[in-house]
Design an enzyme around this catalytic site. Structure first.
Site, PDB file in Angstrom:
ATOM      1  CG  ASP A  90      -0.217   0.016   2.494  1.00  0.00           C
ATOM      2  OD1 ASP A  90       1.012   0.173   2.478  1.00  0.00           O
ATOM      3  OD2 ASP A  90      -0.856  -0.118   3.549  1.00  0.00           O
ATOM      4  CG  ASP A 262      -5.988  -5.669   1.408  1.00  0.00           C
ATOM      5  OD1 ASP A 262      -6.576  -4.881   0.640  1.00  0.00           O
ATOM      6  OD2 ASP A 262      -5.631  -5.352   2.555  1.00  0.00           O
ATOM      7  CB  CYS A 300     -10.207 -27.572   6.464  1.00  0.00           C
ATOM      8  SG  CYS A 300      -8.832 -26.401   6.432  1.00  0.00           S
ATOM      9  CB  CYS A 302      -5.392 -25.670   7.330  1.00  0.00           C
ATOM     10  SG  CYS A 302      -6.107 -26.112   8.921  1.00  0.00           S
ATOM     11  CB  CYS A 305      -8.158 -29.398   9.311  1.00  0.00           C
ATOM     12  SG  CYS A 305      -9.115 -28.025  10.015  1.00  0.00           S
ATOM     13  CG  HIS A 332      -9.037 -23.318   9.771  1.00  0.00           C
ATOM     14  ND1 HIS A 332      -9.355 -24.594   9.352  1.00  0.00           N
ATOM     15  CD2 HIS A 332     -10.207 -22.633   9.828  1.00  0.00           C
ATOM     16  CE1 HIS A 332     -10.663 -24.673   9.171  1.00  0.00           C
ATOM     17  NE2 HIS A 332     -11.201 -23.502   9.453  1.00  0.00           N
TER      18      HIS A 332
END
Lengths: 374, 374
Positions: A90, A262, A300, A302, A305, A332
């Site tokens: 930014d 974002d 999931c 991740c 998980c 996650h």
């Protein structure tokens, strides 16, 4: 410099690629926020494993500490943060306005005191470009004026006009090899937004962003504006909705024609103990998870998980103040955001996005809220 | 039940295996401390990747929260923490004495108020065994009395005698399938230690520990006592030095005949910004690392060093308060501890431990201390 390649569209929703010097970013895409050159709690490898291919990092924070010259000497942000994929930065203006102290805005730029040590600093459009050039991001953002959600019409109008003048100054100061996005302001005033989009669209930016959303206005108001504005941004360039948002916001945004998002929500909420799942939001400290042997989301991939860490264990870690859980929830949530974008993309390519979004929205809007019980 | 298999010795140093129901632990070995069923900042996968094959977890903390019955219902500590390797638990006595409030010790056990909610609790030798049985560790520790380093002789003697009586009560309460270690007390009084070691050695423990070291006495005093005591502990069973220590302490301990260690030092120091390296201690916030492009230790295989994260970046993360660095330093330090034990083991097998230890000690004792400058 980046290029945008449109691959398919489904009504106003678009599937494409942003081709950068640091790989291709399939769009629509969500950018995890690496404020201080680190997505909080996660290693670069873990961020990449969620599926993310572009991070946004924070010019104000990195300029103040460790310093843009230092990062340049260490090879730029990609080398510094060991993130081989694309990086956006930014402009620093938002923090100069909202985080720094005793900020004064003039036509020249922002003057403020560093929130770290009180040092007087100045951030002009030219400074913003110079600093982002030193940071070495693939995509730089112009310095803009972002009024609050409840600003008076005259203030929103003045912000639009100054943002245009700063846009031109930023383009003049643009460094070689770095892409630059213009930022459309105008609050929730659709007419003003469209006029500003047209003005900035005539400038040689590599992409166009919508700033000044999710700054206090009701979500529905933002959604109504988005569907009227986003698809009117030049379709040859990527469209980026800054600082937004929830899974619902992303679905609305993609449907409206946005390519990039974002937001700190997935990682910040994670650190507050909230996991997003396909079956609803899950507040891990809730007593109902005390004895729950299931992972956060059986569906999931991740590492928490997949590793079979139970809700009961994650709750224990959270209540006991163990920082491992902050990382697990962060990864996650980012995995869910990345998957949402992947599935949205597939639906666009299959020209079934409207159905996909309606189904997902119905789920997300009817999420059981676990925050109030237990 | 565990078995100990001696493989080689080099003077008093021993290389062996502790064979458990959750895999073999090559010894000498350092056990990372997973106080609340989590080695702070690290996932189980990361702890295992450092090379560690046994963790020690904390009975007092886990008993209070989330509760031993709850952990038992969730399948025990191995399932709860997703740690498939061996687990030892302490007895809870040390925290009941040092962390809990309004603690009273009687012949029956400890009475105290929980440090979490003030609830009055009681921990007897039988309780300690019952709770550790519910937690399901491979190795339980007897409840013992651990006097401070400056305790009077009469207090040390009384601690030894009560520890013996509690040893017998713990053995009577030992559950099926769980191994139990006795704890030798006696401070730095070698005669008292040897006599207590002989007494406990006659009891059917599966291993013997030295407690009450590193409780405030000078390191040299501990080292002098260790070399006289450790090799006199029954050589058919593993010997465990509790709560120790620095890399130097480990080298001295292994040389003295110790097989197992645990200490919060590598992970606690990491969270305070200190990395251990083969070239010295490295205090990451030191200004000298601001522009240092090298990894913590070019010769290390932890994920931060292997990933090429520079000291400059890690310093930035530490100064900026990013929790990623706490994890990276923790993993790094545990990797060094594990490697030190692996290399010590190889030296024992090659019967060159004395040389190995002398060389390493010379390095560790002459570490450049980066804490004072910059």
């Amino acid at each position: 410099m980046i290029r945008y390649r449109l691959e398919a569209s489904s009504d106003n929703a678009r599937a494409g690629h942003i081709v950068t010097d640091h790989g291709e970013v399939p769009t629509p895409a969500f950018m995890p926020v690496g404020t201080q050159a680190s997505v909080k709690a996660l290693s670069s490898e873990e961020v990449a494993a969620t599926g993310a291919r572009m991070q946004i990092m924070n010019t104000y924070h990195l300029w103040l500490r460790p310093g843009a010259e230092r990062i340049a000497e260490l090879g730029g942000l990609h080398a510094f943060a060991r993130w081989p994929h694309a990086i956006a930065t930014d402009s620093g203006g938002f923090q100069a306005f909202s985080l720094a102290e005793r900020t004064k805005m003039t036509e020249d730029g922002f003057e403020f005191a560093s929130h770290l040590d009180g040092k007087r600093m100045k951030l002009t459009p030219e400074d913003a470009m110079r600093i982002q050039g030193l940071l070495g991001s693939d995509i730089a953002m112009q310095l803009d004026v972002c009024p609050p959600g409840n600003a008076a019409h005259a203030d929103v109008l003045a912000a639009v006009e100054r943002t245009t003048r700063w846009a031109e100054r930023c383009l003049k100061a643009q460094g070689p090899g770095q892409s630059l996005f213009g930022i459309v302001q105008g609050g929730t005033n659709v007419e003003l937004r469209l006029s500003h989009a047209e003005t900035l669209g005539k400038l040689p930016f590599q992409g166009l962003a919508l700033g000044g959303f999710s700054v206090g206005e009701p979500a529905e108001q933002m959604h109504r504006a988005l569907v009227q504005i986003a698809h009117r941004l030049d379709d040859a360039r990527p469209r980026y909705l800054m600082g937004v948002g929830s899974p619902e916001d992303l679905l609305i945004g993609v449907g409206a024609g946005i390519d990039l998002f974002d937001c700190v929500m997935p990682t910040r909420n994670a650190r507050n103990g909230q996991a997003f799942t396909w079956a609803g939001k899950l507040t891990i400290k809730n007593a109902r998870y005390r004895d729950d042997p299931l992972p956060l989301d059986p569906d999931c991939s991740c590492s928490a998980c997949r590793g079979g860490y139970s809700r009961a264990y994650l709750r224990h870690l959270f209540v006991a103040g163990e920082i491992l859980v902050l990382r697990m929830l962060s990864e996650h949530n980012l995995a869910l955001y990345a998957r949402l974008m992947r599935e949205a993309r597939a639906a666009i390519v299959a020209n079934t996005f409207a159905n996909f979004a309606a189904e997902r929205l119905a789920v997300f809007r009817n999420l059981p809220d676990t925050t109030e019980s237990g």
